[in-house]
Structures are given as structure tokens and as C-alpha cells.
Design an enzyme around this catalytic site. Structure first.
Site, PDB file in Angstrom:
ATOM      1  N   CYS A   1      -7.141   4.935  -7.993  1.00 53.67           N
ATOM      2  CA  CYS A   1      -6.647   5.535  -6.748  1.00 53.67           C
ATOM      3  C   CYS A   1      -6.633   7.047  -6.866  1.00 53.67           C
ATOM      4  CB  CYS A   1      -5.234   5.010  -6.442  1.00 53.67           C
ATOM      5  SG  CYS A   1      -4.483   5.755  -4.978  1.00 53.67           S
TER       6      CYS A   1
ATOM      7  N   CYS B   1       0.859  -1.185   0.000  1.00 50.58           N
ATOM      8  CA  CYS B   1       0.000   0.000   0.000  1.00 50.58           C
ATOM      9  C   CYS B   1       0.894   1.234   0.000  1.00 50.58           C
ATOM     10  CB  CYS B   1      -0.914  -0.030   1.225  1.00 50.58           C
ATOM     11  SG  CYS B   1      -2.207   1.210   1.208  1.00 50.58           S
TER      12      CYS B   1
END
Length: 427
Positions: free
Chosen positions: A354, A160
């Protein structure tokens, strides 16, 4: 009547519980089990860590909102899964049988992989959870009174990377607002082979765009590296070459540091024989179903996804909000089909979308599908992304408060990016 247990009350678990209720109606029992009584909007944690949000701004009481939808909520977590008996045991010892189990727990944070890291027994901060981000804000306030070097990044094995980039840029923006940026050397540390890799092998010109952004903000970077040890005020970083051979170790001083850890599966899930890979992530088929236990499905960060590509220093593949929504919808539709006596043949679309906030601007990354070759690969930077991220936060919290399963990324984010509407699942 079926009894469906959802394990985890975060982004995936809450969305799953609400979508199950909305899709299946009142005829079936839904039990939601979380660790603690608060839902946290995790994407807002970087803002919390610099004081731009308060904890109460980005959390809500799960029981209050779940019970409105006739969803039983248990805040004691799951101590053990007895998959052979179709039963979970809660933290206080209650045995709950299930017809279906949805594992949406998110990850265990593996700070122990790097000695001296982590906010609880180490020397670095985290934005992985809201309590961690709140603790980071307390540490950051002390730092503001006596500023110095800052190190931000993601260690080897991390999957991440977006929040690390976000937090570096947000800290930069915050320090400039406070007229303290000139007193703070900043270094970004990552296991990625290059800036902008993101665990995705790059998205469009993400490398050039992110390197330019960091140069503009005077943020130095050390990539293709492992963090070997953290001591009070010092981080040891071992750099590697393109073939993965270890090179020079450098020691970076810091007065404030935030390092994202690698992830593992949570203990109760990882302990189930045949359910997970060696890191404790749930192995699922294209229908989000366990290969060994047909009554168990899984969605979110706790799902096993192979890396997009081999890198000299290990990096994992990210799971974004759009992907999690797709996984959840896939599970719900497959359970609905099976309850109706049909073949459960819905498949999720594992795409990466994202929105990364940068404090006063932002970056949008779109990789459709996540693993190359792709139909769409696209990166843009602009202030509009910051505005979109704020709007996304407000709408998602509205969605949770009102118990709607409407797909946020599908309806709002992709349309804002000018991308053709995509189906959540393929049938």
C-alpha cells in the site's frame, strides 16, 4: 470459442478484461459489464475531495477503450445472476450466457450500518467513489468559508483504512497551505485497536510511525471505538476497552466529516445461493474459483477474506492493488489452462502493498504475506512515497487508456520500494 463475462468495470474488472484479451487472443468473446460508462481511478479520490484533482483527470470512457480491444462493454450493470443457468441479466433485461463469469464488482457501501452516516441521506462525506469525492469537494469548499472541527476515520467493520489516513493527512496539508489549519481541530476516529493497525495487525513499526505523524500534525485520535450515530454537526463515538467491553460515549462536534463505511457484497452477487458468506462476499478457493459454481471466479474487494486477527471492535482485512492484480492474473491463467485442456492449478499471492499519500509526504506499507507470520513486514515514511503515488496514478491511467495488462505493482511499485521482484502467481 468461450464466452467470458466480466462483472464490474473498476480496477479489477478492467484489468481482468484486458489481461484476458491479451492472454487468450481474439479467439474468445469477452463481455465487460459495468455500472455506468466511466472508469474511475479510485486511489485518487482523496485528492479530488480537496480540489487537487478534477473528475475528468481520474476517469475515462470505458466503451472507447474496451472496444479498441474487441471487448464488448455494457454500462447497465447486472440485475441478477442465474448461476444454475450460467446466465446474467443486465439492468435493462438482456440475458447473457457465459462459459465463465468473473465477479470483480467491488463492494456495496453499508452506510446504513451507522444511522446518519453517508453522503446521500446522512451527514458525513465519503471518498469511496468518484461521485462521492466530487460531492465531498463541494461540501469542503463551503467548509473552507466557515472552518471548524473536522472528524475523519473509519467505522466498525470497515476493512479499508488506508484512505482514511490519507484523507486526514491530505486535509491537514491542504489546510496548512490555505493558512487555515489553526482554525480547525482535527480528530481521527477508527475501529482499529490502535493507530497504524490498518486491518493488518500492524506492519512493522506502523503504530509508532503513524502515531508520531499524527502528533506532529496535531491530529487527535479515538481508536477501539464504534460510531453509534451521526447527527448534523455531531458524531457519537462509543469507546471500548482491550476486551471489547463498552465504555464511555463521547460526542464529537464537526463542521466537516468523512467516515469510511463497512462493506458488503453487491445485491446481485449476494443473492446467489451458496456463492457468498453472510456479508455477501464471494467465497473462493486458492485458485480464485467459487466453491459451488466452477464457472464463476472472483477478484478484488468483493472476495471473502477473513480478518487478519480478532480485534475488540470488528475490523476487516484490506484488499490492496497488488493483491487484486495477483487475483486477476491467477484467474486468467487458470481459465487459459482449462481452455487448453490442462488442470487449472495457479494460485495467487495474497500480499499487501500500500502507498498512502499524506499530501506532502507518504507512507509505504508492505506485508508479505498479508496474514502473519510474514516473510516481509516493512513500513517507511517519506516524500518519495507521495511522488511514487502520483507516478502510479499516471501510469495506471495510461495502462487503462492503452489496454495493457502489464502489472503495475509488480513492475514499478515493488522495484521503487527496493523489494525483490515477486511472481504474481505460484504454479
Amino acid at each position: 470459442m468461450a464466452k467470458i463475462v466480466v462483472m464490474g468495470a473498476g480496477l479489477g474488472g478492467m484489468s481482468a478484461a484486458f489481461e484476458l484479451r491479451e492472454t487468450l487472443g481474439k479467439a474468445h468473446e469477452i463481455v465487460l459489464i459495468g455500472q455506468g460508462d466511466r472508469f474511475s481511478f479510485t486511489p485518487s479520490n482523496p485528492w479530488l475531495a480537496v480540489g487537487w484533482r478534477k473528475s475528468e483527470d481520474i476517469t475515462l470512457d470505458v466503451a472507447e477503450h474496451a472496444e479498441r480491444k474487441d471487448i464488448r462493454f455494457i454500462a447497465d450493470g447486472v440485475e441478477r445472476i442465474e448461476a444454475g443457468a450460467d446466465t446474467v441479466i443486465t439492468g435493462v433485461g438482456e440475458r447473457i450466457g457465459y462459459d465463465y463469469l468473473l465477479i470483480c464488482t467491488g463492494p456495496k457501501l453499508a452506510f446504513e450500518d451507522v444511522p446518519g452516516s453517508g453522503p446521500e441521506i446522512g451527514h458525513t462525506q465519503s471518498v469511496c467513489t468518484t461521485p462521492h469525492a466530487a460531492q465531498a469537494w463541494q461540501t469542503y469548499q463551503a467548509f473552507l468559508a466557515d472552518p471548524g472541527p473536522v472528524v475523519i476515520g473509519a467505522v466498525q467493520g470497515a476493512s479499508c483504512f488506508g484512505p482514511a489516513y490519507e484523507f486526514a493527512m491530505i486535509v491537514d496539508a491542504d489546510l496548512r497551505k490555505r493558512k487555515l489549519r489553526d482554525k480547525v481541530p482535527m480528530t481521527f476516529v477508527s475501529s482499529e485497536p490502535y493507530v497504524g493497525h490498518m486491518g493488518l495487525g500492524g506492519v512493522g513499526d506502523s503504530r509508532g510511525l503513524m502515531e508520531a505523524e499524527m502528533r506532529q500534525r496535531h491530529i487527535h485520535w479515538v481508536v477501539n471505538s464504534k460510531v453509534t450515530q451521526v447527527r448534523e454537526g455531531e458524531i457519537d463515538v462509543l469507546e471500548h476497552d482491550a476486551k471489547g467491553h463498552a465504555g464511555e460515549t463521547r460526542t464529537l462536534p464537526f463542521k466537516f466529516a468523512m467516515l469510511l463505511p463497512a462493506f458488503k457484497g453487491v445485491d446481485a452477487v449476494a443473492a446467489v445461493e451458496g456463492l457468498c458468506n453472510p456479508r455477501g462476499f464471494v467465497i473462493v478457493d486458492k485458485h480464485q474459483r467459487s466453491l459451488k459454481y466452477p464457472k464463476i471466479f472472483s477478484a478484488g474487494v468483493c472476495v471473502a477474506i477473513p480478518p487478519v486477527e480478532a480485534t475488540p471492535v470488528p475490523t476487516g482485512a484490506p484488499k490492496t492493488g497488488f493483491m487484486i492484480e495477483s487475483m486477476v492474473t491467477t484467474i486468467v491463467r487458470n481459465i487459459q489452462a482449462e481452455l487448453a485442456g490442462k488442470k487449472p492449478d495457479f494460485e495467487g499471492t495474497w500480499n499487501a502493498v500500500c502507498l498512502a499519500d499524506m499530501g506532502d509526504t507518504g507512507a509505504a506499507f508492505v506485508a508479505l504475506p498479508q496474514i502473519p507470520p510474514r516473510n516481509v513486514t516493512w513500513t517507511k515514511i517519506g516524500r518519495w512515497v507521495h511522488v511514487a503515488k502520483v507516478a502510479f496514478e499516471k501510469y495506471f491511467l495510461y495502462k487503462m487508456r492503452h489496454g495493457t495488462s502489464e502489472p503495475v505493482y509488480e513492475k514499478y511499485i515493488l522495484s521503487a520500494l527496493g523489494i525483490e521482484r515477486l511472481k504474481d502467481t505460484r504454479h
